[in-house]
Scaffold this motif. Structure first.
Motif, PDB file in Angstrom:
ATOM      1  N   UNK A 284       0.834  -1.199   0.000  1.00 28.94           N
ATOM      2  CA  UNK A 284       0.000   0.000   0.000  1.00 28.94           C
ATOM      3  C   UNK A 284       0.873   1.256   0.000  1.00 28.94           C
ATOM      4  N   UNK A 285       1.925   1.237   0.806  1.00 32.24           N
ATOM      5  CA  UNK A 285       2.827   2.383   0.871  1.00 32.24           C
ATOM      6  C   UNK A 285       3.497   2.631  -0.479  1.00 32.24           C
ATOM      7  N   UNK A 286       3.918   1.559  -1.113  1.00 31.93           N
ATOM      8  CA  UNK A 286       4.570   1.697  -2.410  1.00 31.93           C
ATOM      9  C   UNK A 286       3.614   2.305  -3.435  1.00 31.93           C
ATOM     10  N   UNK A 287       2.351   1.858  -3.429  1.00 33.37           N
ATOM     11  CA  UNK A 287       1.369   2.395  -4.371  1.00 33.37           C
ATOM     12  C   UNK A 287       1.110   3.876  -4.107  1.00 33.37           C
ATOM     13  N   UNK A 288       1.055   4.261  -2.833  1.00 32.19           N
ATOM     14  CA  UNK A 288       0.844   5.669  -2.488  1.00 32.19           C
ATOM     15  C   UNK A 288       2.009   6.528  -2.969  1.00 32.19           C
ATOM     16  N   UNK A 289       3.223   6.036  -2.729  1.00 33.45           N
ATOM     17  CA  UNK A 289       4.410   6.798  -3.111  1.00 33.45           C
ATOM     18  C   UNK A 289       4.497   6.949  -4.624  1.00 33.45           C
ATOM     19  N   UNK A 290       4.337   5.837  -5.335  1.00 31.79           N
ATOM     20  CA  UNK A 290       4.423   5.886  -6.793  1.00 31.79           C
ATOM     21  C   UNK A 290       3.282   6.722  -7.373  1.00 31.79           C
ATOM     22  N   UNK A 291       2.077   6.532  -6.839  1.00 34.34           N
ATOM     23  CA  UNK A 291       0.945   7.331  -7.309  1.00 34.34           C
ATOM     24  C   UNK A 291       1.184   8.814  -7.124  1.00 34.34           C
ATOM     25  N   UNK A 292       1.760   9.166  -5.985  1.00 33.66           N
ATOM     26  CA  UNK A 292       2.046  10.576  -5.724  1.00 33.66           C
ATOM     27  C   UNK A 292       3.067  11.143  -6.696  1.00 33.66           C
ATOM     28  N   UNK A 293       4.083  10.357  -6.985  1.00 32.45           N
ATOM     29  CA  UNK A 293       5.123  10.852  -7.891  1.00 32.45           C
ATOM     30  C   UNK A 293       4.605  10.933  -9.319  1.00 32.45           C
ATOM     31  N   UNK A 294       3.759   9.967  -9.728  1.00 39.56           N
ATOM     32  CA  UNK A 294       3.191  10.015 -11.078  1.00 39.56           C
ATOM     33  C   UNK A 294       2.371  11.284 -11.262  1.00 39.56           C
ATOM     34  N   UNK A 295       1.548  11.587 -10.250  1.00 36.56           N
ATOM     35  CA  UNK A 295       0.715  12.798 -10.334  1.00 36.56           C
ATOM     36  C   UNK A 295       1.579  14.046 -10.358  1.00 36.56           C
ATOM     37  N   UNK A 296       2.580  14.086  -9.470  1.00 36.91           N
ATOM     38  CA  UNK A 296       3.403  15.292  -9.364  1.00 36.91           C
ATOM     39  C   UNK A 296       4.315  15.481 -10.558  1.00 36.91           C
TER      40      UNK A 296
END
Length: 300
Positions: A284-296
């Motif tokens: 879950x943490x990995x998905x949050x981190x990657x999702x955040x970077x993709x958006x940013x």
């Protein structure tokens, strides 16, 4: 600087986190063989010996190394002396999965540092992405349990890796500054050797301090020799070269996204070699981190 991701740039920025994940695994396995700060010194001393025949000319009197010694001394301190030492220290109290996941907050720090010190603006989309990424890091720090987060019980290794991520962000931004003379900038071995030479000097100072604070013995043997050879060639020379190329081509913010591959590789390697299976909160943490970077990372 060309922000377009070419196949070769993607390859360079993938090789680096793959090798860094291996560095975290090996660093954990040799905990009982060599002190962490000395491990960093031995690693980069071997890298120095490998690079020396390729670019020893930079040590001649009047070369660009000496006229730009302040810059290379700073790069050596941040990228070699401090970041790697802190990572090996972190591995004494935290797992390779946790260390690399916490380090995955690096792109967020790159955005913040780029804005604060290098005049790079942060968009609303990047802010949303940063919040998601920080949430992922907090999930790792809390071990997936809210009570740990509320109690602020941080493993020392996690805190060390947050500091290391900030240091690496400064290092990556400094790589983009057009301050290096052509004789070093256009020669990859010379560029690395200029940093490694000063990095080894800084690491030697830190090692002396480590031995003064708490003397520790080194268990010499083939296992340690093989580990040192790997971390000196792969995660040191090859990874640093690939990362430098990627950052110079697309900039620290986009390159930082690829650093998030490190925890994925580390989780797979930990499962295969250390028997440290990842937990659900890691995913879950990995998905949050990657999702955040993709958006940013997306432009408006």
């Amino acid at each position: 600087m060309n922000h377009k991701l070419t196949p070769s740039t993607i390859l360079f920025l993938t090789i680096a986190p793959l090798l860094w994940a291996g560095n975290a695994i090996v660093g954990r396995t040799v905990n009982d063989l060599v002190p962490p700060v000395m491990l960093n010194l031995l690693r980069w001393s071997i890298a120095l010996l490998i690079l020396l025949p390729l670019a020893s000319r930079i040590f001649r009197r009047g070369s660009a190394l000496w006229t730009n010694w302040r810059r290379f001394s700073l790069l050596g301190l941040l990228g070699i002396g401090l970041y790697n030492t802190l990572q090996y220290l972190a591995l004494h109290t935290s797992s390779p999965i946790n260390v690399t996941l916490v380090a995955a907050s690096m792109p967020v720090w790159m955005m913040l540092i780029g804005s604060a010190f290098f005049g790079v603006s942060i968009s609303r989309r990047q802010t949303i992405g940063a919040v998601l990424s920080i949430a992922g890091v907090l999930l790792v720090l809390s071990r997936g349990e809210l009570r740990f987060l509320l109690a602020l019980r941080l493993v020392p290794g996690d805190v060390l890796m947050i500091i290391a991520a900030i240091i690496w962000s400064f290092y990556s931004w400094l790589l983009t500054l057009p301050k290096d003379p052509p004789e070093i900038r256009n020669d990859w071995a010379a560029f690395l050797l200029a940093q490694v030479a000063f990095g080894v000097a800084w690491s030697a100072m830190f090692t002396v301090g480590e031995q003064i604070v708490g003397p520790q013995e080194v268990s010499w043997g083939w296992p340690l020799a093989a580990a040192l050879l790997f971390v000196a060639i792969g995660p040191a020379i090859i990874a640093l070269r690939c990362w430098g190329l990627g950052v110079q081509r697309v900039g620290p913010t986009i390159a930082g996204f690829f650093s998030n591959l490190t925890p994925l590789f580390a989780a797979l390697m930990s499962s295969a070699f250390l028997g440290e299976m990842p937990h659900a909160y890691h995913a879950v943490a990995f998905l949050l981190i990657v999702g955040g970077i993709v958006i940013s990372s997306r432009h408006r």
